[in-house]
Design an enzyme around this catalytic site. Sequence first.
Site, PDB file in Angstrom:
ATOM      1  N   LEU A 138     -33.408  48.243   3.673  1.00 62.06           N
ATOM      2  CA  LEU A 138     -34.499  48.095   4.645  1.00 62.06           C
ATOM      3  C   LEU A 138     -34.368  46.766   5.383  1.00 62.06           C
ATOM      4  CD1 LEU A 138     -37.078  46.082   3.831  1.00 62.06           C
ATOM      5  CD2 LEU A 138     -37.566  47.913   2.246  1.00 62.06           C
ATOM      6  N   ILE A 180     -26.341  40.422   9.346  1.00 60.72           N
ATOM      7  CA  ILE A 180     -27.567  39.790   8.828  1.00 60.72           C
ATOM      8  C   ILE A 180     -27.235  38.633   7.882  1.00 60.72           C
ATOM      9  CG2 ILE A 180     -28.933  41.912   9.037  1.00 60.72           C
ATOM     10  CD1 ILE A 180     -28.772  42.097   5.904  1.00 60.72           C
ATOM     11  N   ASP A 181     -25.982  38.514   7.454  1.00 61.29           N
ATOM     12  CA  ASP A 181     -25.638  37.554   6.394  1.00 61.29           C
ATOM     13  C   ASP A 181     -25.587  36.092   6.864  1.00 61.29           C
ATOM     14  OD1 ASP A 181     -25.329  39.821   4.853  1.00 61.29           O
ATOM     15  OD2 ASP A 181     -23.150  39.865   5.020  1.00 61.29           O
ATOM     16  N   GLY A 241     -42.891  30.698   1.003  1.00 60.32           N
ATOM     17  CA  GLY A 241     -43.551  29.833   0.018  1.00 60.32           C
ATOM     18  C   GLY A 241     -43.208  30.227  -1.405  1.00 60.32           C
ATOM     19  N   ALA A 242     -41.986  30.704  -1.610  1.00 64.27           N
ATOM     20  CA  ALA A 242     -41.578  31.146  -2.959  1.00 64.27           C
ATOM     21  C   ALA A 242     -41.377  29.938  -3.880  1.00 64.27           C
ATOM     22  CB  ALA A 242     -40.281  31.944  -2.861  1.00 64.27           C
ATOM     23  N   GLU A 243     -41.327  30.218  -5.178  1.00 60.85           N
ATOM     24  CA  GLU A 243     -41.186  29.134  -6.162  1.00 60.85           C
ATOM     25  C   GLU A 243     -39.734  28.686  -6.297  1.00 60.85           C
ATOM     26  OE1 GLU A 243     -43.716  31.327  -6.320  1.00 60.85           O
ATOM     27  OE2 GLU A 243     -44.992  29.570  -6.104  1.00 60.85           O
ATOM     28  N   ARG A 261     -24.380  39.262   0.994  1.00 55.48           N
ATOM     29  CA  ARG A 261     -23.010  39.337   0.439  1.00 55.48           C
ATOM     30  C   ARG A 261     -22.713  38.097  -0.401  1.00 55.48           C
ATOM     31  NH1 ARG A 261     -19.194  43.030   1.615  1.00 55.48           N
ATOM     32  NH2 ARG A 261     -20.214  43.690   3.500  1.00 55.48           N
ATOM     33  N   MET A 306     -30.088  40.737   0.400  1.00 56.80           N
ATOM     34  CA  MET A 306     -28.667  40.841   0.756  1.00 56.80           C
ATOM     35  C   MET A 306     -28.103  39.484   1.178  1.00 56.80           C
ATOM     36  SD  MET A 306     -28.246  44.406   2.777  1.00 56.80           S
ATOM     37  CE  MET A 306     -28.084  45.955   1.882  1.00 56.80           C
TER      38      MET A 306
HETATM   39  O1  F6P Z   1     -22.724  42.488   5.522  1.00 57.02           O
HETATM   40  C1  F6P Z   1     -23.973  43.071   5.654  1.00 57.02           C
HETATM   41  C2  F6P Z   1     -24.440  43.663   4.353  1.00 57.02           C
HETATM   42  O2  F6P Z   1     -25.725  44.202   4.543  1.00 57.02           O
HETATM   43  C3  F6P Z   1     -24.407  42.718   3.143  1.00 57.02           C
HETATM   44  O3  F6P Z   1     -25.505  41.853   3.125  1.00 57.02           O
HETATM   45  C4  F6P Z   1     -24.364  43.684   2.009  1.00 57.02           C
HETATM   46  O4  F6P Z   1     -23.766  43.118   0.876  1.00 57.02           O
HETATM   47  C5  F6P Z   1     -23.515  44.801   2.543  1.00 57.02           C
HETATM   48  O5  F6P Z   1     -23.572  44.717   3.958  1.00 57.02           O
HETATM   49  C6  F6P Z   1     -23.912  46.202   2.132  1.00 57.02           C
HETATM   50  O6  F6P Z   1     -22.997  47.089   2.651  1.00 57.02           O
HETATM   51  P1  F6P Z   1     -23.199  48.661   2.683  1.00 57.02           P
HETATM   52  O7  F6P Z   1     -24.221  48.989   3.723  1.00 57.02           O
HETATM   53  O8  F6P Z   1     -21.862  49.183   3.036  1.00 57.02           O
HETATM   54  O9  F6P Z   1     -23.685  49.076   1.324  1.00 57.02           O
END
Ligand code: F6P
Length: 329
Positions: free
Chosen positions: A260, A131-132, A190-192, A176, A174
Site C-alpha cells: 500500500l 519510493i526507496d 512522532g514515533a519512539e 529495500r 519498505m
Molecule cells: O524498490 C521498491 C520496493 O517497493 C522496495 O521498497 C521493496 O523492497 C520492493 O520494491 C518490493 O518489490 P516487489 O513489488 O517486487 O515485491
Amino acid sequence: MERVIKTIGVLTSGGDAPGMNAAIRAVTRTARYHDINVVGIMRGYQGLIEKEFVKFTSSSVSNTIQRGGTILKTARCGEFMTAEGRKKAYDNMVEAAIDALVVIGGNGSLTGAQLFAKEYDLPIIGLPGTIDNDLYGTDFTIGYDSALNTIVQCVDKIRDTANSHDRIFFIEVMGRDAGFLAQNSAIASGAEAAIIPEGDTDVDQLAAFIERGKRKSKNSAIVLVSEAQKNGVGGAMYYAERIRNEYPQFDARVTILGHLQRGGTPSAYDRILASRMGYAAIEALMEGQRNVMIGIKNDEIVYVPISRAVKNNKPIDAELISVLNVLSM
Ligand code: F6P
C-alpha cells in the site's frame, strides 16, 4: 559528430512509484515540444525485448499527472540482465529507429541501463523513480515523498489503537536496503524509535528506552522498522518476537504496511519533482548528455553519472538520527 535525436523511447521499470506518470508526461510533452517523436515502451525492459511499442502523442499523457502507478506498466525483467536479452532489446530499438532511451526506475533498473549503455552506442538518461530514495547524487527520488506521506497517515491511525491498548507496535516499512522511509516516517509521526540498516539496534537498549517512556507515563510506543535484513536478521516480526520473549511485560504487535506504500495519488512535491526531472531529461539529451541520471541537489537539477548513482552508498544524514533520538524522549 553530434547525433540528432529524432525519436526517443521511454519506459518505467522495477517497482512502480507515485509520480512516474507525471515523469512520463513531462518527458513526452517536452519531447513533442521540440518535435522529437516518442515511443512508449510497455512493461519496462520486457517490452523492449518483446517490442511492445506504442506511439505516444501529447494527448497520450492527458489526465495522468494525478494518477499513481504507471500507465506504461512495469516489470522486473531477468532476461535483460543477460547479454542475449540486451542484444534483442538493442536490435528492436534499431528496427524501430529509437535513437535514445529515458529509463524511469530505481537501483536495479538504472544498473540495467548502465550495462546497456556500456555495450551499445546509445544515449540513455535515467530518472530516479523509486519510493526507496536510495540513489546516490539526488536528495530525493520520485515517489519517496508520496510513500512517506502514506506511511505517516497509516502510523497516525495505528497510534490511536496503540494508545487505547497500551501496546508497542512494530511497523515495518519498505525501502529495500535503505532506511530513509523508516527514519523519516518515524520523525514525521512522532514515533519512539526507528530500526534501520544504517544503524545498530540493540534490543536491550530498545526495551530500556520503552520502559523509561512508560515510567514517564508513555503507555504505548511506535517503532518503525525497515524491511532490510542485516546479517540475516531484521524486520518487524523479528524484533516483536524478541521483545515478547525477553520482555513479556510489553504487549507487542506487528503491522507490515506492504505494497500500500507504493500506491495512491502522488503528492504535489512528487508531481513537481517528476515534471522538472522529465523536462530536464529531454534538455539533457538535446545537450548531448548521455548515461546520466537526473538528480536534485539543494533544489537544483543536476546530472549524476548512472554508474555513480547506483553504487548503493547514499548515506543517511546523522542529524536525522539525533533528531529522532532527542525528540522521542
Ligand atoms: O524498490 C521498491 C520496493 O517497493 C522496495 O521498497 C521493496 O523492497 C520492493 O520494491 C518490493 O518489490 P516487489 O513489488 O517486487 O515485491
